[in-house]
Design a protein around this motif. Structure first.
Motif, short mmCIF file in Angstrom:
data_model
loop_
_atom_site.label_atom_id
_atom_site.label_comp_id
_atom_site.label_asym_id
_atom_site.label_seq_id
_atom_site.Cartn_x
_atom_site.Cartn_y
_atom_site.Cartn_z
N PHE A 1 47.00 31.33 41.62
CA PHE A 1 45.33 30.91 42.61
C PHE A 1 45.86 30.55 43.97
O PHE A 1 47.41 30.76 44.04
N GLU A 2 45.04 30.98 44.61
CA GLU A 2 45.03 30.42 46.48
C GLU A 2 44.53 29.73 45.99
O GLU A 2 43.60 29.79 47.20
N GLY A 3 45.56 28.17 47.01
CA GLY A 3 44.70 26.48 46.81
C GLY A 3 43.22 26.70 45.68
O GLY A 3 44.02 26.60 45.23
N ASP A 4 42.16 26.86 47.42
CA ASP A 4 41.23 26.11 46.12
C ASP A 4 40.61 27.25 45.47
O ASP A 4 39.70 27.37 44.46
N LEU A 5 40.89 28.40 45.18
CA LEU A 5 40.52 29.47 44.98
C LEU A 5 41.38 30.40 43.67
O LEU A 5 42.44 30.35 43.99
N ALA A 6 41.05 31.12 42.82
CA ALA A 6 40.81 31.49 41.59
C ALA A 6 40.97 33.07 42.00
O ALA A 6 39.99 33.89 42.43
N VAL A 7 42.54 34.29 41.64
CA VAL A 7 41.88 35.41 42.22
C VAL A 7 41.98 36.09 40.59
O VAL A 7 42.66 35.57 39.86
N VAL A 8 41.32 36.88 41.05
CA VAL A 8 41.20 36.99 38.74
C VAL A 8 39.93 38.37 38.74
O VAL A 8 39.82 38.83 39.65
N GLU A 9 41.21 38.98 37.65
CA GLU A 9 40.12 40.22 37.63
C GLU A 9 39.24 39.84 36.31
O GLU A 9 39.36 39.70 35.46
N VAL A 10 38.60 41.76 36.84
CA VAL A 10 36.81 41.47 36.01
C VAL A 10 37.52 43.06 35.99
O VAL A 10 37.14 43.96 35.82
N ASP A 11 36.96 42.74 34.09
CA ASP A 11 36.50 44.22 33.56
C ASP A 11 37.87 45.14 33.47
O ASP A 11 37.82 46.22 33.10
N GLY A 12 39.06 44.03 34.39
CA GLY A 12 40.14 45.18 34.65
C GLY A 12 39.77 47.06 35.58
O GLY A 12 40.32 47.17 35.62
N VAL A 13 38.77 46.14 36.14
CA VAL A 13 38.44 47.20 37.36
C VAL A 13 39.18 47.12 38.54
O VAL A 13 39.38 47.40 40.16
N GLY A 14 38.32 45.61 39.26
CA GLY A 14 38.88 44.72 40.49
C GLY A 14 38.71 43.42 40.14
O GLY A 14 38.54 42.82 39.14
#
Length: 93
Positions: free
Chosen positions: A13-26
């Motif tokens: 989590f970065e502030g109000d954002l979530a950094v999310v990996e999608v399908d192991g690709v990006g």
């Protein structure tokens, strides 16, 4: 697109954002409010596209508790294997 499923893993989590990996690709940044309440770092989420009768498309996102537990156990096991191989002490370059 309808019925399409995506596997998401919350990296951080970065502030109000979530950094999310999608399908192991990006990775993508998503607003935290889009995620289910109680979502934590390393949680595995399943996102499924749904179409309403009026043609509106929505994404249902839920925490996959079973996949999350399995991923955490795999990470724990990997760390334990690495610890057993580590001779300890200082690194000499």
């Amino acid at each position: 697109m309808i019925g399409e499923r995506r596997r998401l893993v919350v990296d951080r989590f970065e502030g109000d954002l979530a950094v999310v990996e999608v399908d192991g690709v990006g990775f993508v940044d998503l607003p935290r409010w889009l995620l289910p309440e109680g979502t934590r770092e390393d949680d595995v989420l399943v996102a499924t596209a749904r179409e309403a009768a009026d043609g509106a498309v929505t994404w249902e996102i839920r925490i996959d508790a079973e996949a999350t537990a399995a991923a955490r156990e795999e990470a724990r096991s990997l760390v334990e294997r690495l610890r057993r191989k580590d001779p300890g002490g200082d690194i000499v370059l």
